[in-house]
Design a protein around this motif. Structure first.
Motif, PDB file in Angstrom:
ATOM      1  N   HIS A  11      -0.631   0.730   7.664  1.00 21.97           N
ATOM      2  CA  HIS A  11      -0.837  -0.649   8.132  1.00 21.97           C
ATOM      3  C   HIS A  11      -2.277  -0.966   8.545  1.00 21.97           C
ATOM      4  N   ILE A  12      -3.233  -0.147   8.121  1.00 19.93           N
ATOM      5  CA  ILE A  12      -4.636  -0.501   8.405  1.00 19.93           C
ATOM      6  C   ILE A  12      -5.152  -1.457   7.335  1.00 19.93           C
ATOM      7  N   THR A  13      -4.919  -1.126   6.055  1.00 23.40           N
ATOM      8  CA  THR A  13      -5.334  -1.982   4.941  1.00 23.40           C
ATOM      9  C   THR A  13      -4.186  -2.060   3.922  1.00 23.40           C
ATOM     10  N   GLU A  14      -4.348  -2.952   2.934  1.00 22.25           N
ATOM     11  CA  GLU A  14      -3.403  -3.057   1.821  1.00 22.25           C
ATOM     12  C   GLU A  14      -4.173  -3.111   0.513  1.00 22.25           C
ATOM     13  N   GLN A  15      -3.552  -2.631  -0.564  1.00 19.81           N
ATOM     14  CA  GLN A  15      -4.136  -2.792  -1.876  1.00 19.81           C
ATOM     15  C   GLN A  15      -3.034  -2.760  -2.939  1.00 19.81           C
ATOM     16  N   ASP A  16      -3.393  -3.156  -4.159  1.00 16.90           N
ATOM     17  CA  ASP A  16      -2.421  -3.202  -5.252  1.00 16.90           C
ATOM     18  C   ASP A  16      -2.396  -1.867  -5.989  1.00 16.90           C
ATOM     19  N   PHE A  17      -1.178  -1.411  -6.331  1.00 15.10           N
ATOM     20  CA  PHE A  17      -0.979  -0.187  -7.099  1.00 15.10           C
ATOM     21  C   PHE A  17      -0.099  -0.489  -8.298  1.00 15.10           C
ATOM     22  N   ALA A  18      -0.304   0.275  -9.358  1.00 19.04           N
ATOM     23  CA  ALA A  18       0.492   0.094 -10.574  1.00 19.04           C
ATOM     24  C   ALA A  18       1.875   0.717 -10.408  1.00 19.04           C
ATOM     25  N   SER A  48       4.466  -5.139 -12.669  1.00 18.91           N
ATOM     26  CA  SER A  48       3.498  -4.113 -13.086  1.00 18.91           C
ATOM     27  C   SER A  48       2.658  -3.596 -11.915  1.00 18.91           C
ATOM     28  N   THR A  49       2.645  -4.347 -10.803  1.00 23.17           N
ATOM     29  CA  THR A  49       1.902  -3.899  -9.615  1.00 23.17           C
ATOM     30  C   THR A  49       2.721  -4.184  -8.359  1.00 23.17           C
ATOM     31  N   VAL A  50       2.351  -3.480  -7.290  1.00 23.24           N
ATOM     32  CA  VAL A  50       2.952  -3.725  -5.977  1.00 23.24           C
ATOM     33  C   VAL A  50       1.851  -3.598  -4.933  1.00 23.24           C
ATOM     34  N   LYS A  70      10.380   1.595  -0.347  1.00 27.42           N
ATOM     35  CA  LYS A  70      11.366   0.586  -0.746  1.00 27.42           C
ATOM     36  C   LYS A  70      10.672  -0.592  -1.446  1.00 27.42           C
ATOM     37  N   GLN A  71       9.496  -0.987  -0.949  1.00 25.98           N
ATOM     38  CA  GLN A  71       8.727  -2.050  -1.605  1.00 25.98           C
ATOM     39  C   GLN A  71       8.425  -1.677  -3.052  1.00 25.98           C
ATOM     40  N   ALA A  72       8.021  -0.434  -3.262  1.00 26.67           N
ATOM     41  CA  ALA A  72       7.693   0.026  -4.611  1.00 26.67           C
ATOM     42  C   ALA A  72       8.932   0.005  -5.507  1.00 26.67           C
ATOM     43  N   LEU A  73      10.065   0.482  -4.998  1.00 24.04           N
ATOM     44  CA  LEU A  73      11.305   0.481  -5.777  1.00 24.04           C
ATOM     45  C   LEU A  73      11.752  -0.939  -6.110  1.00 24.04           C
ATOM     46  N   ASP A  74      11.594  -1.860  -5.160  1.00 20.86           N
ATOM     47  CA  ASP A  74      11.957  -3.261  -5.407  1.00 20.86           C
ATOM     48  C   ASP A  74      11.102  -3.859  -6.528  1.00 20.86           C
ATOM     49  N   ALA A  75       9.807  -3.542  -6.510  1.00 21.61           N
ATOM     50  CA  ALA A  75       8.898  -4.054  -7.541  1.00 21.61           C
ATOM     51  C   ALA A  75       9.274  -3.493  -8.917  1.00 21.61           C
ATOM     52  N   ILE A  76       9.633  -2.207  -8.958  1.00 22.94           N
ATOM     53  CA  ILE A  76      10.055  -1.577 -10.216  1.00 22.94           C
ATOM     54  C   ILE A  76      11.330  -2.230 -10.729  1.00 22.94           C
ATOM     55  N   ALA A  77      12.270  -2.458  -9.810  1.00 21.55           N
ATOM     56  CA  ALA A  77      13.553  -3.075 -10.195  1.00 21.55           C
ATOM     57  C   ALA A  77      13.348  -4.480 -10.764  1.00 21.55           C
ATOM     58  N   LYS A  78      12.317  -5.177 -10.294  1.00 20.62           N
ATOM     59  CA  LYS A  78      12.031  -6.533 -10.778  1.00 20.62           C
ATOM     60  C   LYS A  78      11.195  -6.539 -12.058  1.00 20.62           C
ATOM     61  N   GLY A  79      10.791  -5.343 -12.501  1.00 21.45           N
ATOM     62  CA  GLY A  79       9.992  -5.246 -13.720  1.00 21.45           C
ATOM     63  C   GLY A  79       8.535  -5.627 -13.540  1.00 21.45           C
TER      64      GLY A  79
END
Length: 279
Positions: free
Chosen positions: A32-39, A23-25, A12-21
């Motif tokens: 939930h061990i680590t986080e990173q940015d994806f295109a 370029s990364t999420v 859902k986070q990825a879809l929200d980022a796409i809907a907002k236009g």
């Protein structure tokens, strides 16, 4: 080989980022061990060159709220085993929980399974202990005991299906650390082959009584008592206490049998749905 774990919330986070236009999420793809940015782009989520999820695939993940999908080599498969019954890993706000035929195998309400398993280990384990972990499931209590400073942890799991799922679970990877010995088999049978007074602490987290009544028997409790050294400690997860028709609770029966087996200082630990005891 890179692998990514996705569930409803981060899809859902990825879809929200796409809907907002965007370029990364920023996502956690290891539960939930680590986080990173994806295109992301108008077509979907780009995890790496080989793993790119379309908007349709992300929407599918969003709809399956109780599932975790493993994405690797361009494939997207749920973390489950339907060979015998239905075993799966289910997402939480922390470590995933094991679910067998719809029954949750962990305390997860108001906490997460790794945290609650760690608190169970803390009830029995101190630094330098040799620990027996019966019915280890995803191995969270064994890992917690090792982190508490146990000199050795012997962890037993009966189900090959559970062992297969935990081999894919990033939260279980520390089971491979030096000082943790994994055995596949019956705790009821294997404990009979162990030497007397060979453990300082035991964590016992059996399936519910209807599935493994022998693991709640006075006979099995006597075996735990036998393998514990004098002064050794036990934490026994019993699950939700339910009242039997006679009016005596299931947990009271567990306490009675533990005392009959020789244990002292037997106490309910209500927030962990279990009982602590000492030899």
């Amino acid at each position: 080989m890179s692998c990514y774990y996705l569930h409803s919330d981060n899809a859902k986070q990825a879809l929200d980022a796409i809907a907002k236009g965007l370029s990364t999420v920023r996502l956690s793809t290891d539960l939930h061990i680590t986080e990173q940015d994806f295109a992301v782009n108008a077509e979907g989520l780009i995890l790496d060159e080989d793993n790119q999820l379309t908007i349709a695939e992300l929407k599918k993940i969003v709809k399956k709220t109780g599932r975790i999908y493993l994405c690797q080599d361009g494939d997207m498969d749920p973390l489950e085993d339907r060979s015998v019954g239905y075993y799966k890993l289910a997402p939480t706000n922390g470590a995933p929980l094991l679910e067998i035929s719809g029954v949750k195998m962990h305390i997860s309400k108001g906490t997460d399974p790794f945290t609650s398993a760690s608190e169970m280990a803390q009830q029995a384990v101190t630094k330098g202990d040799r620990v027996l972990d019966c019915c280890s499931g995803l191995g969270y209590a064994a890992i917690a005991a090792h982190r508490l400073g146990a000199s050795e942890v012997l962890t037993i799991e009966l189900s090959p299906e559970v062992m297969g799922l935990r081999a894919q679970n990033p939260w279980s990877k520390d089971l491979g650390n030096e000082g943790i010995v994994q055995k596949q088999g019956s705790s009821y049978e294997l404990i009979q082959t162990m030497s007397a007074t060979s453990f300082d602490a035991v964590v016992h987290d059996p399936p519910r009584f209807s599935l493994a009544g022998e693991l709640y028997s006075e006979e099995f409790y006597r075996e735990i008592y036998r393998v514990l050294r004098h002064g050794g400690r036990l934490f026994h997860y019993t699950g939700n206490p339910h009242v039997i028709k006679t009016g005596s609770s299931f947990v009271d029966g567990v306490i009675r049998r533990l005392k009959a087996a020789g244990f002292k200082n037997v106490k309910k630990v209500e927030h962990l749905m279990g009982v602590s005891a000492q030899k």
